[in-house]
Scaffold this motif. Structure first.
Motif, PDB file in Angstrom:
ATOM      1  N   GLN A 262       0.835  -1.201   0.000  1.00  0.00           N
ATOM      2  CA  GLN A 262       0.000   0.000   0.000  1.00  0.00           C
ATOM      3  C   GLN A 262       0.873   1.255   0.000  1.00  0.00           C
ATOM      4  O   GLN A 262       0.589   2.226  -0.723  1.00  0.00           O
ATOM      5  CB  GLN A 262      -0.919   0.007   1.235  1.00  0.00           C
ATOM      6  N   TYR A 266       1.154   4.150  -2.774  1.00  0.00           N
ATOM      7  CA  TYR A 266       0.849   5.530  -2.389  1.00  0.00           C
ATOM      8  C   TYR A 266       1.967   6.475  -2.843  1.00  0.00           C
ATOM      9  O   TYR A 266       1.700   7.555  -3.401  1.00  0.00           O
ATOM     10  CB  TYR A 266       0.664   5.645  -0.872  1.00  0.00           C
ATOM     11  N   HIS A 269       1.605   7.013  -6.643  1.00  0.00           N
ATOM     12  CA  HIS A 269       0.436   7.766  -7.114  1.00  0.00           C
ATOM     13  C   HIS A 269       0.391   9.189  -6.552  1.00  0.00           C
ATOM     14  O   HIS A 269      -0.044  10.122  -7.241  1.00  0.00           O
ATOM     15  CB  HIS A 269      -0.843   7.015  -6.754  1.00  0.00           C
ATOM     16  N   GLN A 319      -2.571  -3.590  -5.708  1.00  0.00           N
ATOM     17  CA  GLN A 319      -3.127  -2.558  -4.848  1.00  0.00           C
ATOM     18  C   GLN A 319      -4.371  -1.940  -5.471  1.00  0.00           C
ATOM     19  O   GLN A 319      -5.353  -1.651  -4.785  1.00  0.00           O
ATOM     20  CB  GLN A 319      -2.063  -1.503  -4.555  1.00  0.00           C
ATOM     21  N   ALA A 320      -4.355  -1.753  -6.792  1.00  0.00           N
ATOM     22  CA  ALA A 320      -5.521  -1.199  -7.471  1.00  0.00           C
ATOM     23  C   ALA A 320      -6.727  -2.117  -7.331  1.00  0.00           C
ATOM     24  O   ALA A 320      -7.864  -1.650  -7.116  1.00  0.00           O
ATOM     25  CB  ALA A 320      -5.191  -0.974  -8.948  1.00  0.00           C
ATOM     26  N   LYS A 321      -6.502  -3.435  -7.399  1.00  0.00           N
ATOM     27  CA  LYS A 321      -7.594  -4.380  -7.267  1.00  0.00           C
ATOM     28  C   LYS A 321      -8.160  -4.360  -5.825  1.00  0.00           C
ATOM     29  O   LYS A 321      -9.357  -4.506  -5.628  1.00  0.00           O
ATOM     30  CB  LYS A 321      -7.116  -5.779  -7.627  1.00  0.00           C
ATOM     31  N   ARG A 322      -7.272  -4.182  -4.843  1.00  0.00           N
ATOM     32  CA  ARG A 322      -7.734  -4.115  -3.441  1.00  0.00           C
ATOM     33  C   ARG A 322      -8.619  -2.897  -3.215  1.00  0.00           C
ATOM     34  O   ARG A 322      -9.518  -2.920  -2.377  1.00  0.00           O
ATOM     35  CB  ARG A 322      -6.531  -4.042  -2.487  1.00  0.00           C
ATOM     36  N   GLU A 323      -8.330  -1.850  -3.950  1.00  0.00           N
ATOM     37  CA  GLU A 323      -9.052  -0.590  -3.731  1.00  0.00           C
ATOM     38  C   GLU A 323     -10.330  -0.474  -4.558  1.00  0.00           C
ATOM     39  O   GLU A 323     -11.060   0.491  -4.417  1.00  0.00           O
ATOM     40  CB  GLU A 323      -8.112   0.591  -4.024  1.00  0.00           C
ATOM     41  N   GLU A 324     -10.574  -1.442  -5.444  1.00  0.00           N
ATOM     42  CA  GLU A 324     -11.788  -1.403  -6.267  1.00  0.00           C
ATOM     43  C   GLU A 324     -13.048  -1.588  -5.428  1.00  0.00           C
ATOM     44  O   GLU A 324     -13.056  -2.342  -4.461  1.00  0.00           O
ATOM     45  CB  GLU A 324     -11.721  -2.508  -7.330  1.00  0.00           C
TER      46      GLU A 324
END
Length: 324
Positions: A262, A266, A269, A319-324
């Protein structure tokens, strides 16, 4: 004993060869946490890691006459690159023992800097043991990544920069593996501003220094694979970093591999910075809510950025998949 005068002398010695890395504020994260958050980007250092500082301070005090057989070190890559860079400056041969699963980017860096690379199975501990034995057998100068006063003093030079950049700091989060970085930084900080709180951070998957700090037995620590390869592996039982860390560090926190991912995402991004797992642990602790920092000025030492591009891309995707 290492003191502030040694760190100040190290700074003068190595300054022609290093980058004064920037410190920047994260206003969005600061608003979210109710704190003033600052990053020091050692991933922008020459060789991509703070490790160059300690290696330079050690090797700039050697000559070919002092080390006719060259130098030997063990590393997952960053310390090795620092040693290889400094050895090239001094006209010394560098042999670096590495785990056979060390990141490819770091191995390429070692080769490009002219080091002889010896890969060993069994993780960092096996590489360090082999390197120590080889140095003793050949009578060659051994350059520890942490258990060396000159290396520790070199690592502490970034604290002198930090206090010039963010003098009002209340809390500093520092990656902790063998303890060379946090010992050097802590010595400088506590000598100049003793009220600053120093918190070390390492991963749950390789937490030897955490065990030593809290009175546990490092021999019982199980070392699992970790994204923070630069912090991984055992610590020499007689390392001078252990009493130093117990003396100057206020606490050591642990983070998970998911929390490290994460933090790496971070940094990319929010700041456009590619940082490696070892460099991300302080940010991981902050993002995971493991640090009470409301109303404080908080510093994060981002210790390095040498991560394989493929691995970094995979981390961002997960990480992108976790945040979907």
């Amino acid at each position: 004993m290492i003191g502030l005068v040694d760190i100040q002398a190290a700074r003068e010695r190595i300054s022609p060869y290093i980058v004064r890395t920037p410190a920047t504020r994260d206003e969005n994260l600061g608003r979210r946490l109710g704190a003033d958050i600052w990053f020091k980007w050692e991933n922008r250092q020459t060789t991509g890691s703070f490790k160059l500082r300690g290696a330079l301070n050690k090797l700039l005090q050697l000559t070919p006459e002092h080390a006719p057989g060259g130098v030997v070190a063990a590393s997952t890559g960053n310390h090795g690159q620092g040693v290889a860079y400094a050895a090239r400056l001094r006209g010394l041969r560098a042999t670096i023992y590495v785990p056979d699963d060390a990141p490819r980017k770091k191995l390429r860096g070692l080769t490009q800097l002219g080091a002889q690379v010896v890969a060993k199975p069994g993780g960092y501990g096996a590489a360090e043991a082999a390197a120590l034995a080889a140095a003793a057998d050949a009578g060659v100068v051994w350059v520890s990544g942490y258990n060396d006063p000159q290396v520790i003093a070199g690592q502490g030079t970034q604290a002198l920069e930090w206090l010039e950049q963010v003098p009002a700091t209340n809390l500093l989060l520092v990656p902790a593996g063998g303890g060379g970085l946090i010992a050097g930084v802590g010595l400088a900080i506590k000598a100049l501003q003793p009220d600053v709180r120093i918190a070390g951070v390492q991963t749950k998957n390789s937490a030897a220094l955490h065990a030593a700090f809290y009175g546990g037995d490092m021999e019982n620590v199980v070392h699992l694979p970790t994204l923070a390869d630069g912090l991984a592996g055992p610590v020499e039982a007689d390392s001078l970093t252990i009493p130093l860390v117990k003396q100057i560090v206020d606490e050591i926190l642990l983070v998970s591999e998911a929390e490290v991912e994460q933090a790496m995402a971070y940094a990319y991004h929010a700041h456009g910075e590619v940082i490696e797992g070892a460099g991300a642990v302080g940010l991981a602790a902050l993002l995971a809510g493991k640090v009470d920092c409301a109303g404080q000025v908080v510093g994060l030492l981002i210790s390095g950025g040498n991560v394989d591009a493929e691995q970094h891309t995979e981390i961002l995707s997960r990480q992108a998949k976790r945040e979907e």
